[in-house]
Structure formats: C-alpha cells, structure tokens
Scaffold this motif. Structure first.
Motif, PDB file in Angstrom:
ATOM      1  N   CYS A 189      31.649 -13.933 -21.044  1.00 51.08           N
ATOM      2  CA  CYS A 189      31.271 -13.438 -19.799  1.00 51.08           C
ATOM      3  C   CYS A 189      32.687 -12.441 -19.742  1.00 51.08           C
ATOM      4  CB  CYS A 189      30.837 -13.794 -18.663  1.00 51.08           C
ATOM      5  SG  CYS A 189      28.975 -14.361 -18.677  1.00 51.08           S
ATOM      6  N   CYS A 200      32.116 -10.781 -14.258  1.00 49.15           N
ATOM      7  CA  CYS A 200      30.861 -10.947 -14.685  1.00 49.15           C
ATOM      8  C   CYS A 200      29.905 -11.521 -13.414  1.00 49.15           C
ATOM      9  CB  CYS A 200      30.352 -11.385 -15.903  1.00 49.15           C
ATOM     10  SG  CYS A 200      28.649 -11.342 -16.238  1.00 49.15           S
ATOM     11  N   HIS A 245      26.794 -12.412 -13.520  1.00 55.21           N
ATOM     12  CA  HIS A 245      25.796 -13.006 -14.255  1.00 55.21           C
ATOM     13  C   HIS A 245      24.381 -12.983 -13.831  1.00 55.21           C
ATOM     14  CE1 HIS A 245      29.279 -15.239 -15.338  1.00 55.21           C
ATOM     15  NE2 HIS A 245      29.206 -15.897 -14.354  1.00 55.21           N
ATOM     16  N   CYS A 272      26.173  -9.820 -19.951  1.00 54.46           N
ATOM     17  CA  CYS A 272      26.371 -11.079 -19.520  1.00 54.46           C
ATOM     18  C   CYS A 272      25.877 -12.015 -20.730  1.00 54.46           C
ATOM     19  CB  CYS A 272      25.523 -11.385 -18.199  1.00 54.46           C
ATOM     20  SG  CYS A 272      25.390 -13.267 -17.743  1.00 54.46           S
ATOM     21  N   ALA A 273      27.080 -12.917 -21.042  1.00 59.35           N
ATOM     22  CA  ALA A 273      26.889 -13.703 -22.039  1.00 59.35           C
ATOM     23  C   ALA A 273      25.727 -15.038 -21.963  1.00 59.35           C
ATOM     24  CB  ALA A 273      28.190 -14.810 -22.384  1.00 59.35           C
TER      25      ALA A 273
END
Ligand SMILES: Nc1nc2c(ncn2[C@@H]2O[C@H](COP(=O)(O)OP(=O)(O)OP(=O)(O)O)[C@@H](O)[C@H]2O)c(=O)[nH]1
Ligand SMILES: [Zn+2]
Length: 363
Positions: free
Chosen positions: A310, A314, A316, A323-324
């Motif tokens: 991220c 981030c 989330h 956002c990863a």
C-alpha cells in the motif's frame, strides 16, 4: 550506565517495556496526573505503613466494593484514598490492609495494585447515553486468554463479533481461543473455513461430551469468557464451576438497560494449578475506537502481509485508490469475506454508520 530516569518499566509482554508516546484516553486508569512528583512526598512515610499488607486477587467489583480472594478466603475491601483515580478491576493483584478477617461487615482497604501483565480494554461506544461519550474502559487485568464463545446454531455464529473479539485479544496481547458451542446442532466447517488462514485454536462443546479439551486450555491460566446472549456461556460456566450457579436461559428485561452491571466475575476452577475463568455478563461487544487502524490489522493476520504494497498513509478503505488489499484478495491470497469484515470494523471504529450492520453475517 544508561539511566531510565528511575522509572520502573513494566514487564512488557508486547513491546519489551517500550513506553509509547501516545497516552491512551481513558478515565479509570489515571496513573500519570495524580501521582505527586517525587520530591513532594517522602516515600519513607508511606512505605513501612503497609509492610503488613496481604496479597489479594480481585474477583468481583460492585459499587465501590471489591471482593478479593486472599489465600482461600474471600474478603470485602474498598479502595484506599492514596490510590487516587487509579481503577481496580477484576483480575488485579492487590495489596490489602485493615480488617481481613472476612467477618460479616468487615471492610479492608486496597493500598496497592500490582503491575498488570495484560489489560483487556473496550471502548464504551455502545453507550451513547453517557456524558463522557466514547471512553475507554478496562474490562479485566492480567488475563492470559480470551475465550470467544460462539454457538454453531441457535443463534448462528457471527464472525463479525468473533473478528472484533480477536482484535481486542491481539491488542491486549492475550491468546484467543474460539469456543464453539452447540456442536450437537450444527457442524463447525463453515466457521472454521472462514478462519482457515489463521492460527486460531478452537474447541467444540456439546451437552453429551466432556469438556476436557476446554479444561486443558484453562489450566493454570486466567481466561476471560465473552459471548453473545444465548450462545451457552452460562451453561459452560456452570459445567466448569458448578458452584457458580449462573442463570441459564434467563434473558432478563434489564438486559439492555444501562444500569445493568457490566462488571466481570472471576471464578476459580477446581484444578491442581490455580485456574480462573472470568465471566463477563455485561460485555456484549468490544468497542474498538481506541485501537489504531494498524493494530486493527493484527486481528487479520491473513491480510496484514498485503499492506506492505500500500502507498504510505493508505487507510485501507474500499475508497482508497490502489489499496493493495483488493489486489491481494483478487489474487486469491485471502478470503474476500475477511477483507469485508476488516473494513466493516474500520468503519465502525471511526463512528461511521455501519452499512452492513443489519445485514446477515458472511457465513
Ligand atoms: N443444543 C444445545 N443447547 C445448548 C448448549 N449450550 C447451551 N444450550 C442452551 O442454549 C440456551 C442458552 O444458554 P445459556 O447458557 O443461558 O446462554 P448464555 O450465553 O449464557 O446466554 P445469556 O444467559 O443470555 O448470557 C439454553 O436453553 C441452553 O440450555 C449446547 O451445547 N447444545
Ligand atoms: Zn491499503
């Protein structure tokens, strides 16, 4: 020689005694402000006075009266004024002076609280009627284990609640145990599947089988039991400690009132080692407003790895571009329901209305 300013560091189960810069916002554990500076109070004046103190273990708290276990006796005590605003909670090891006879009407005094090895907290965000608003409360001190009691049917398991408890447990550095009741009514596969990526220990309970697995995890430890109404927590407590005589199946009209006691009660197991279970009748949920977004992730070890990708800062959330976590789930590294649960907790933490609160659980 490196000095730490004479300050005694805690046992530091989590951070090796590292003091965090951020003071937690709470009202019942005020250690800092009320302590006079070292020079203003000669220590020698108070120290020898309590050399006769006995050690006790706080098993119940009720309106300023503390029931303490001393040796094999049960005594009633109040807080000594010198404790200041520092709260005494169930699970605390304390030093007691005064009348420790345990005779009717006898009242002793708690003069010291031993350093705590763990502190289980909740934000009281379920109670918007208080003037203080959302405040942090200490539920229990010195617990080793959080036993999350969830029934497999009637009522069906609620993973949102379990996830919330897991965050609270990891935040307090307490081992979680998933205790699945009513295994005679439904199979555990769906719940266990949801937690497949976690190293989450579990036990199954049913009326027609012994509780040996559960008992084995309780031996020699202090365990806190939490669970929704109707999951069979009282039934379990009664089986473990028959003398406790907890009310089973009685859903009282007071149940949701704000005057309901939310305090916990510690019950000793008949065991070769000192073993305690702490029932928490009033704790129906763990408000997590005091837990940071990053700490919240610790309740989701199956997701945490993804966030190294991220961007810095981030948050989330689903709206956070790139956002990863989304890619992590899309690639099949984690269950999509877990990400949804994490984001639900994130949203509930910041006080946003929970869009899925009324929706059924993912299972
Ligand atoms: N079939 C089945 N029923 C159970 C089991 N455990 C408890 N029950 C029943 O579930 C109901 C609720 O049990 P309780 O022990 O009162 O549940 P609780 O979690 O303490 O709920 P509160 O009293 O509201 O806090 C009762 O009717 C119990 O007899 C179980 O393992 N199997
Ligand atoms: Zn992210």
């Amino acid at each position: 020689m490196v000095s730490n300013g004479g300050r005694k560091l805690g046992p530091g189960r989590r951070g090796g005694g590292i003091l965090t810069g951020k003071k937690r916002r709470e009202y019942d554990e005020d250690d800092v402000r009320v302590r006079p500076s070292r020079s203003s109070r000669p220590r020698t004046r108070t120290r020898p006075k309590h050399s006769d103190a006995v050690e006790g273990f706080v098993v119940a708290v009720d309106r300023g009266r503390y029931t303490c276990h001393v040796g094999d006796a049960s005594i009633t005590a109040m807080r000594a004024r010198e404790l200041g605003r520092k709260s005494v909670v169930v699970g605390d090891h304390v030093a007691i002076v005064g009348d420790i006879s345990g005779a009717p009407g006898a009242l002793a005094r708690i003069v010291r609280i031993a350093e705590r090895t763990s502190v289980l907290r909740r934000t009281a965000d379920d109670d918007d009627t208080t003037n203080e608003g959302r405040l942090e409360r200490v539920v229990v001190a010195n617990a080793d284990q959080l036993v999350i009691v969830s029934s497999l049917a009637d009522p069906p398991p609620r993973t949102g609640f379990i996830d919330r408890c897991l965050v609270a447990a990891y935040d307090a550095d307490i081992d979680p145990l998933l205790c699945l009741t009513k295994a005679d009514l439904a199979a555990p596969d769906a719940v266990l599947g949801y937690y497949a990526e976690l190293d989450l220990p579990h036990v199954l309970c049913r009326p027609d089988a012994d509780l040996d697995d559960l008992r084995a995890t309780l031996t020699g430890r202090i365990s806190v039991l939490v669970g929704h109404s109707g999951v069979g927590k009282s039934t379990l407590v009664n089986r473990l400690v028959p003398a406790a005589d907890r009310a089973v199946g009685a859903v009282s009209a007071m149940g949701r009132g704000r005057h309901t006691s939310t305090s916990a009660v510690a019950l000793q197991l008949q065991d070769e080692k000192p073993s305690w279970i702490i029932d928490t009748p009033g704790v129906r949920s763990f408000g997590l407003a005091h837990v940071s977004a990053e700490s919240l992730l610790h309740g989701f070890p199956d997701l945490v790895e993804a966030t190294v990708d991220c961007r810095p800062g981030c948050e989330h959330t689903a709206d956070d571009p790139g956002c990863a976590l989304d890619a992590w789930v899309a690639a099949g590294h984690a269950d999509e329901r877990r990400l949804r649960s994490y984001r639900r907790l994130l949203a509930s933490r910041s006080g946003d209305p929970d869009p899925e609160a009324a929706a059924t659980d993912p299972l």
